[in-house]
Design an enzyme around this catalytic site. Structure first.
Site, mmCIF file in Angstrom:
data_model
loop_
_atom_site.group_PDB
_atom_site.id
_atom_site.type_symbol
_atom_site.label_atom_id
_atom_site.label_comp_id
_atom_site.label_asym_id
_atom_site.label_seq_id
_atom_site.Cartn_x
_atom_site.Cartn_y
_atom_site.Cartn_z
ATOM 1 C CE LYS A 22 -1.432 1.651 3.910
ATOM 2 N NZ LYS A 22 -1.185 3.016 4.400
ATOM 3 C CG ASN A 23 2.503 2.875 3.395
ATOM 4 O OD1 ASN A 23 1.286 3.101 3.222
ATOM 5 N ND2 ASN A 23 2.840 2.442 4.780
ATOM 6 N NE ARG A 93 0.495 12.456 7.252
ATOM 7 C CZ ARG A 93 0.394 13.435 8.008
ATOM 8 N NH1 ARG A 93 -0.962 13.835 8.471
ATOM 9 N NH2 ARG A 93 1.262 14.197 8.231
ATOM 10 C CB CYS A 117 -3.248 6.564 11.311
ATOM 11 S SG CYS A 117 -3.697 4.921 10.209
ATOM 12 N NE ARG A 122 0.908 10.591 10.662
ATOM 13 C CZ ARG A 122 0.553 9.637 9.887
ATOM 14 N NH1 ARG A 122 -0.648 9.223 10.006
ATOM 15 N NH2 ARG A 122 1.161 8.934 8.659
ATOM 16 N N PRO A 123 3.540 16.276 11.861
ATOM 17 C CG PRO A 123 5.998 16.979 12.555
ATOM 18 C CD PRO A 123 4.681 15.801 12.766
ATOM 19 C CB ILE A 124 3.867 18.426 6.427
ATOM 20 C CG1 ILE A 124 3.122 19.635 6.350
ATOM 21 C CG2 ILE A 124 2.892 17.466 6.388
ATOM 22 C CD1 ILE A 124 2.535 20.273 5.285
ATOM 23 C CG ASP A 125 8.756 20.122 10.341
ATOM 24 O OD1 ASP A 125 8.049 19.002 10.459
ATOM 25 O OD2 ASP A 125 9.987 19.902 10.764
ATOM 26 C CG ASP A 308 3.390 1.205 9.645
ATOM 27 O OD1 ASP A 308 2.938 2.269 10.485
ATOM 28 O OD2 ASP A 308 3.666 1.430 8.200
ATOM 29 N NE ARG A 399 -6.649 4.746 5.916
ATOM 30 C CZ ARG A 399 -5.625 4.905 6.607
ATOM 31 N NH1 ARG A 399 -5.684 4.982 7.893
ATOM 32 N NH2 ARG A 399 -4.270 5.092 6.204
HETATM 33 C C1 EPZ Z 1 4.678 6.568 6.772
HETATM 34 O O1 EPZ Z 1 4.197 7.757 6.997
HETATM 35 C C2 EPZ Z 1 3.690 5.600 6.577
HETATM 36 N N1 EPZ Z 1 2.557 6.018 5.703
HETATM 37 C C3 EPZ Z 1 3.140 5.169 7.792
HETATM 38 O O2 EPZ Z 1 2.434 3.990 7.503
HETATM 39 C C4 EPZ Z 1 4.424 4.849 8.565
HETATM 40 O O3 EPZ Z 1 3.989 4.520 10.097
HETATM 41 C C5 EPZ Z 1 5.573 5.723 8.717
HETATM 42 O O4 EPZ Z 1 6.027 6.071 7.484
HETATM 43 C C6 EPZ Z 1 6.758 5.505 9.745
HETATM 44 O O5 EPZ Z 1 7.172 4.371 9.014
HETATM 45 C C7 EPZ Z 1 2.784 5.992 4.250
HETATM 46 O O6 EPZ Z 1 3.630 5.711 3.960
HETATM 47 C C8 EPZ Z 1 1.431 6.539 3.636
HETATM 48 P P1 EPZ Z 1 7.196 9.774 8.753
HETATM 49 P P2 EPZ Z 1 4.870 9.079 7.093
HETATM 50 O O7 EPZ Z 1 7.385 11.056 7.676
HETATM 51 O O8 EPZ Z 1 5.609 9.240 5.917
HETATM 52 C C9 EPZ Z 1 8.264 12.798 12.058
HETATM 53 C C10 EPZ Z 1 0.301 2.759 7.730
HETATM 54 O O9 EPZ Z 1 0.038 2.036 9.030
HETATM 55 N N2 EPZ Z 1 8.188 13.935 11.018
HETATM 56 O O10 EPZ Z 1 8.393 8.668 8.170
HETATM 57 O O11 EPZ Z 1 3.675 10.183 7.596
HETATM 58 C C11 EPZ Z 1 7.039 12.177 12.323
HETATM 59 O O12 EPZ Z 1 6.153 12.870 13.353
HETATM 60 C C12 EPZ Z 1 1.224 3.864 7.941
HETATM 61 O O13 EPZ Z 1 0.616 2.269 6.765
HETATM 62 C C13 EPZ Z 1 8.412 15.285 11.213
HETATM 63 O O14 EPZ Z 1 9.048 15.719 12.294
HETATM 64 O O15 EPZ Z 1 5.817 9.217 8.292
HETATM 65 C C14 EPZ Z 1 7.343 10.812 12.992
HETATM 66 O O16 EPZ Z 1 7.761 10.984 14.263
HETATM 67 C C15 EPZ Z 1 0.770 4.801 9.112
HETATM 68 N N3 EPZ Z 1 8.332 16.104 10.401
HETATM 69 C C16 EPZ Z 1 8.694 10.607 12.173
HETATM 70 O O17 EPZ Z 1 9.075 11.912 11.716
HETATM 71 C C17 EPZ Z 1 8.065 15.832 9.085
HETATM 72 O O18 EPZ Z 1 7.687 16.816 8.010
HETATM 73 C C18 EPZ Z 1 8.468 9.536 10.904
HETATM 74 O O19 EPZ Z 1 7.253 10.092 10.297
HETATM 75 C C19 EPZ Z 1 7.639 14.615 8.815
HETATM 76 C C20 EPZ Z 1 7.728 13.613 9.777
#
Ligand code: EPZ
Length: 423
Positions: A22-23, A93, A117, A122-125, A308, A399
């Site tokens: 999926k991802n 997401r 979720c 869940r920031p996007i910074d 996950d 989902r």
């Molecule tokens: C992806 O989410 C996956 N989603 C998530 O899977 C998965 O839990 C996650 O990666 C970690 O492996 C998809 O691929 C659609 P991250 P993502 O950015 O990309 C911090 C599932 O169940 N962060 O790797 O949103 C954040 O807060 C889903 O299939 C920032 O600080 O995760 C977290 O602590 C749920 N700033 C860490 O990084 C940012 O701009 C990792 O988040 C972005 C993230």
């Protein structure tokens, strides 16, 4: 809304074919929005998030034809807007990959803030920091992210924290930027490598995916006109593998890449299961007479143990001798589902990012899915519990798990979907 009814205590045995990731599919469908010709994608999982993203892409003008379930041809040359602000954009997401894709295609983008979720903040910074390094300004107004630039130019980005989403988004935009982009402290997940392979097949020049430094040489055009098959879903495979020790069963997952499962296979062996790897399959056995031994888990970015698969492992620890510990290092608040497990008799103490799990006898109850993977853990708890479990808000499970009921019943689970609104 329907819910699942599970009668626990059945031994699961048989073969589970694993669907496409999926991802990876979310990133690859968004990447298709960058291309200058049609592409054909196989092994798309038949799950809600992918259907939603395909519909969002249709909504901005992409031409998508379904050859058969899981195989589509996508032509992005018919896209007529850089705005993706339909309300469904904020319901998942994965739609945030349209930021990078539309920015790469048009040099500007306007998208709704993503949903998905709820694991706390869940920031996007880091995504925005990456776009800024390529020359794009950003502002967030009225729930929309606006990105704009005169011309997208390669740059260097150091990710303060390993982020899958930020790595994907920067790769997408950089594929069409002028010159070289270097992403440092990049995520190394299998779906990052899959995305790079997809884009390279379509004409991009991305090197280093799978390591923590990714280099993208931007291309003016990505000609596409190629076929691509998405990798198997590591998390779906892991969920079924856990069900073997849970039910003292014998489960073989097929269509998998065993290398991707290594963080999990090591843990299953520690817990007393026998794991046999084939070329593209893994068999997990746990005989009735073999002890299920508790252990400790710590979630980490790949190649560490995946977050996950955290709720599923925490659930399994409830059934293990001596229980165990789970440390959640990726998300600040991914233990919300524990309250639901407690309704079934689980004994779990949460202290910040640590869960201390004690062995307990779980009994059927009515529980809710807090999110996708927590939902899978609720089903696992029901499969291992005494009596009948009712799992609600299953739309969250659907989902991300293709044909969940079908795959489970094929290996002997007593699970059915019932309507809450009888005709
Ligand atoms: C992806 O989410 C996956 N989603 C998530 O899977 C998965 O839990 C996650 O990666 C970690 O492996 C998809 O691929 C659609 P991250 P993502 O950015 O990309 C911090 C599932 O169940 N962060 O790797 O949103 C954040 O807060 C889903 O299939 C920032 O600080 O995760 C977290 O602590 C749920 N700033 C860490 O990084 C940012 O701009 C990792 O988040 C972005 C993230």
């Amino acid at each position: 809304m329907d819910h699942y009814v599970i009668s626990g205590g059945k031994r699961l045995e048989g073969v589970v074919p694993i669907s496409g990731s999926k991802n990876a599919a979310l990133a690859i469908v968004a990447a298709a929005m960058l291309l200058d010709g049609p592409c054909r994608i196989e092994n798309l999982p038949q799950v809600r998030d992918i259907h939603l993203l395909l519909n969002i892409c249709r909504g901005i003008g992409a031409t998508i034809t379904e050859e058969k379930p899981g195989t589509v041809t996508i032509d992005a040359t018919t896209i007529n807007t850089w705005e993706a602000t339909d309300p469904i954009v904020s319901s998942l997401r994965g739609s945030y990959y349209l930021m990078g894709a539309l920015l790469g295609r048009f040099g500007k983008a306007k998208t709704s803030m993503p949903g998905g979720c709820n694991f706390g903040n869940r920031p996007i910074d880091l995504h925005l920091k990456g776009f800024a390094a390529l020359g794009a300004s950003n502002d967030v107004t009225y729930g929309h992210v606006n990105l704009d630039c005169d011309s997208l130019k390669g740059g260097s980005v150091f990710l303060d924290q390993v982020s899958v989403g930020a790595t994907v988004n920067i790769m997408l935009a950089a594929s069409k930027a002028e010159g070289l982009t270097v992403i440092d402290n990049a995520a190394r997940e299998p779906h990052i490598v899959d995305l790079a392979n997809f884009l390279n097949t379509m004409g991009a020049d991305i090197r280093g995916a799978g390591t923590d430094v990714i280099r993208v040489n931007g291309k003016r055009t990505l000609p596409a006109r190629k076929d691509y098959m998405i990798i198997p879903d590591q998390i779906e495979a892991g969920t079924y593998m856990f069900m073997a020790p849970l039910t003292r069963g014998d489960i073989t997952v097929t269509n998998v890449i065993p290398k991707h499962m290594e963080p999990l296979t090591a843990k299953l062996q520690e817990m007393g299961s026998t794991v046999e790897e084939g070329e593209d399959s893994i068999r997990v056995r746990h005989d009735k007479g073999t002890r299920l031994v508790g252990t400790s888990f710590k979630t980490m970015p790949y190649p560490g143990y995946p977050t996950d698969l955290q709720p599923q492992a925490t659930c399994l620890l409830c059934f293990a001798e001596g229980g165990g510990r789970m440390i959640e290092n990726v998300w600040e608040n991914r233990f919300q589902y524990v309250d639901e497990l407690k309704k079934m008799g689980a004994s779990i103490l949460i202290a910040g990012r640590l869960a201390v799990v004690q062995n307990a006898v779980l009994t059927g109850a009515s529980v809710r899915c807090d999110d996708l993977r927590a939902g899978a853990a609720m089903v696992m708890a029901g499969l291992g519990a005494l009596g009948e479990t009712h799992v609600y808000e299953i739309i969250r499970i659907e989902r991300g798990y293709e044909n969940f009921i079908g795959k489970l019943t094929a290996i002997g689970a007593d699970i059915r979907r019932v309507s809450d609104h009888p005709a």
